[in-house]
Design an enzyme around this catalytic site. Structure first.
Site, PDB file in Angstrom:
ATOM      1  N   TYR A 142       1.741   0.671   9.191  1.00 18.79           N
ATOM      2  CA  TYR A 142       1.672  -0.191   7.998  1.00 18.79           C
ATOM      3  C   TYR A 142       3.037  -0.241   7.326  1.00 18.79           C
ATOM      4  O   TYR A 142       3.579  -1.319   7.083  1.00 18.79           O
ATOM      5  CB  TYR A 142       0.621   0.327   7.013  1.00 18.79           C
ATOM      6  N   LYS A 145       6.109  -3.392   6.841  1.00 21.67           N
ATOM      7  CA  LYS A 145       6.783  -3.812   5.600  1.00 21.67           C
ATOM      8  C   LYS A 145       8.299  -3.798   5.806  1.00 21.67           C
ATOM      9  O   LYS A 145       9.016  -4.693   5.389  1.00 21.67           O
ATOM     10  CB  LYS A 145       6.378  -2.919   4.429  1.00 21.67           C
ATOM     11  N   SER A 148       6.570  -2.872  -0.263  1.00 19.63           N
ATOM     12  CA  SER A 148       5.965  -1.644  -0.780  1.00 19.63           C
ATOM     13  C   SER A 148       6.988  -0.529  -0.893  1.00 19.63           C
ATOM     14  O   SER A 148       7.918  -0.434  -0.091  1.00 19.63           O
ATOM     15  CB  SER A 148       4.833  -1.212   0.164  1.00 19.63           C
TER      16      SER A 148
HETATM   17  C1  WQD Z   1      -2.463   8.066  -4.142  1.00 11.93           C
HETATM   18  C2  WQD Z   1      -2.547   9.566  -4.333  1.00 11.93           C
HETATM   19  C3  WQD Z   1      -3.250  10.783  -2.389  1.00 11.93           C
HETATM   20  C4  WQD Z   1      -7.310   9.234  -2.209  1.00 11.93           C
HETATM   21  C5  WQD Z   1      -0.715   3.664  -0.350  1.00 11.93           C
HETATM   22  C6  WQD Z   1       0.310   2.858   0.408  1.00 11.93           C
HETATM   23  C7  WQD Z   1       1.022   1.926  -0.527  1.00 11.93           C
HETATM   24  C8  WQD Z   1       0.015   1.052  -1.184  1.00 11.93           C
HETATM   25  C9  WQD Z   1      -0.966   1.931  -1.976  1.00 11.93           C
HETATM   26  C10 WQD Z   1      -1.108  -0.892  -0.428  1.00 11.93           C
HETATM   27  C11 WQD Z   1      -2.012  10.344  -3.140  1.00 11.93           C
HETATM   28  C12 WQD Z   1      -4.261  10.936  -3.515  1.00 11.93           C
HETATM   29  C13 WQD Z   1      -5.997   9.453  -2.586  1.00 11.93           C
HETATM   30  C14 WQD Z   1      -8.267  10.286  -2.306  1.00 11.93           C
HETATM   31  C15 WQD Z   1      -6.555  11.713  -3.193  1.00 11.93           C
HETATM   32  N1  WQD Z   1      -0.639   0.279  -0.180  1.00 11.93           N
HETATM   33  N2  WQD Z   1      -5.646  10.688  -3.071  1.00 11.93           N
HETATM   34  N3  WQD Z   1      -7.851  11.503  -2.796  1.00 11.93           N
HETATM   35  O1  WQD Z   1      -0.974   6.691  -0.437  1.00 11.93           O
HETATM   36  O2  WQD Z   1       0.290   6.522  -2.651  1.00 11.93           O
HETATM   37  O3  WQD Z   1      -0.051   4.469  -1.295  1.00 11.93           O
HETATM   38  O4  WQD Z   1      -1.608   2.816  -1.039  1.00 11.93           O
HETATM   39  O5  WQD Z   1      -1.030  -1.551  -1.415  1.00 11.93           O
HETATM   40  O6  WQD Z   1       1.929   1.130   0.210  1.00 11.93           O
HETATM   41  O7  WQD Z   1       1.270   3.727   0.965  1.00 11.93           O
HETATM   42  O8  WQD Z   1      -1.975   5.503  -2.440  1.00 11.93           O
HETATM   43  O9  WQD Z   1      -4.154   5.628  -3.561  1.00 11.93           O
HETATM   44  O10 WQD Z   1      -4.003   6.307  -1.111  1.00 11.93           O
HETATM   45  O11 WQD Z   1      -3.045   7.783  -2.858  1.00 11.93           O
HETATM   46  O12 WQD Z   1      -6.206  12.820  -3.638  1.00 11.93           O
HETATM   47  O13 WQD Z   1      -9.473  10.152  -1.976  1.00 11.93           O
HETATM   48  O14 WQD Z   1      -3.926   9.939  -4.452  1.00 11.93           O
HETATM   49  O15 WQD Z   1      -3.067  12.025  -1.722  1.00 11.93           O
HETATM   50  O16 WQD Z   1      -1.372  11.497  -3.635  1.00 11.93           O
HETATM   51  P1  WQD Z   1      -0.642   5.925  -1.662  1.00 11.93           P
HETATM   52  P2  WQD Z   1      -3.383   6.262  -2.465  1.00 11.93           P
END
Ligand code: WQD
Length: 340
Positions: A150, A154, A125
């Site tokens: 997590y 990785k 990741s």
């Molecule tokens: C994306 C953006 C949030 C939810 C993580 C892991 C990565 C991978 C994907 C597994 C961010 C914003 C999110 C919400 C929001 N893991 N958000 N409201 O954190 O970039 O990555 O998940 O495959 O390894 O680190 O993904 O989708 O959680 O967030 O505003 O209800 O959306 O702040 O900016 P992230 P995410």
């Protein structure tokens, strides 16, 4: 020659199984159903016409893993997805993540290292980069201290694979995913988050379906074009295809190192608000959302430099953010059996 796909009933795993079968590979899925359903097998078969072999194996059970490898001896490669992946959950329960993501990797590799030659693809990741100093992020960007257990699993997973490379005949490719989203265009398979979605896109589509009241946008005061975080959202179909290309590279012996690393993204960053707008275009409806506080642990921006994947791996993303949101919405409607 069989290809073992661990976590093959999961979101990225199931889409990769479809692409492997489309390329003529014989697939054996290992999954313990902790975060997936056997129903996914029917979805895969509906797309490819062939239901893959499924073994309900928990990679945390050393004896069960040993039994599997005694029964399957003609394995040409392993693609390892099986792991827990919720950042917030890992902070609350680190040992669950160290056990489920690392012990399983060790038990798996203990069998693979006995083989005369083994091809291994590891699901890593972009989280290993933390907040990279410059964009786009290349594979040479420094690995930052993990911001969650997590992310640490990785990083440690990659180190374990590198440590055994020179004492085994395992050739590996580490694929560092950016943000996987979307669903198969057929809507036969897609993302099935357990409980309240932690990731942005499934939360958006469930909100669009009326299952959630509104989306909380975590932070709107970041130094970005519209104040919301930037990520590289890659269609799961593109990501799945990257795994097949990487596996074929190892099978053909074209790898130039025992362990190769590739960033798998589109090379384009999108803000949270841009994702919301893509959803509104896909669904033809306004999404209820409110701008709230930042979420701990979030990086401001992360998007991939795809030069190495494009030129060395010979792969590039073909789908757009809009394609992914169109397919994500179609999938959400399908699993709720409605068309809004
Ligand atoms: C994306 C953006 C949030 C939810 C993580 C892991 C990565 C991978 C994907 C597994 C961010 C914003 C999110 C919400 C929001 N893991 N958000 N409201 O954190 O970039 O990555 O998940 O495959 O390894 O680190 O993904 O989708 O959680 O967030 O505003 O209800 O959306 O702040 O900016 P992230 P995410």
């Amino acid at each position: 020659m069989k290809i073992v796909v661990t976590g093959g009933l999961g979101f990225i795993g199931s889409h990769t199984v479809v692409e492997l079968q489309n390329e003529g590979f014989e697939v054996v899925i290992i999954d313990n159903l902790s975060n997936a359903s056997e129903e996914v097998l029917k979805g895969i078969a509906a797309i490819t016409g062939k239901e893959p072999v499924f073994e309900n194996v928990d990679l945390r059970e050393k004896a069960v893993v040993a039994d599997f490898f005694q029964r399957y001896t003609d394995i040409g490669g392993v693609i390892h997805f099986a792991a827990s992946k919720a950042v917030g959950e890992s902070v609350k329960d680190p040992l669950l993540y160290y056990e489920n993501n690392l012990t399983t990797l060790i038990y798996l590799l203990q069998h693979l290292q006995k083989k005369e030659r083994m091809n291994f693809i590891f699901s890593s990741s972009c989280t290993v980069y933390g907040q990279a100093a410059s964009m786009p992020i290349t594979e040479n960007a420094p690995i930052q201290p993990a911001s969650s257990p997590y992310g640490n699993t990785k990083q440690i997973g990659e180190e374990i694979i590198m440590d055994i490379a020179n004492v085994s005949n395992i050739n590996s490719i580490l694929l560092r995913y950016f943000n996987p989203i979307g669903a198969h265009p057929s809507a036969y398979i897609g993302e099935l988050p357990n409980g309240v979605p932690q990731n942005l896109v499934p939360f958006i589509t469930q909100t669009g379906m009326g299952l959630r009241k509104e989306l909380a946008v975590f932070g709107s005061d970041y130094p970005t074009s519209d104040g919301t975080c930037v990520r590289d959202y890659i269609h799961v179909m593109d990501l799945a295809k990257a795994h097949v290309v990487a596996l074929q590279r190892l099978i053909d012996g074209n790898n130039t190192e025992k362990v190769e690393t590739f960033n798998i993204g589109t090379g384009t960053g999108s803000t949270v608000l841009e994702v919301i707008h893509a959803f509104e275009k896909a669904s033809g409806q306004k999404l209820p959302y409110r701008l709230t506080e930042r979420r701990d642990g979030d990086v401001i921006e992360a998007f991939a430099d795809t030069e190495k994947a494009n030129t060395v791996l010979g792969w590039q993303a073909l789908y757009s953010l809009q394609d992914a949101m169109d397919d994500a919405w179609k999938w959400e409607q399908k699993i709720r059996q409605v068309t809004v």
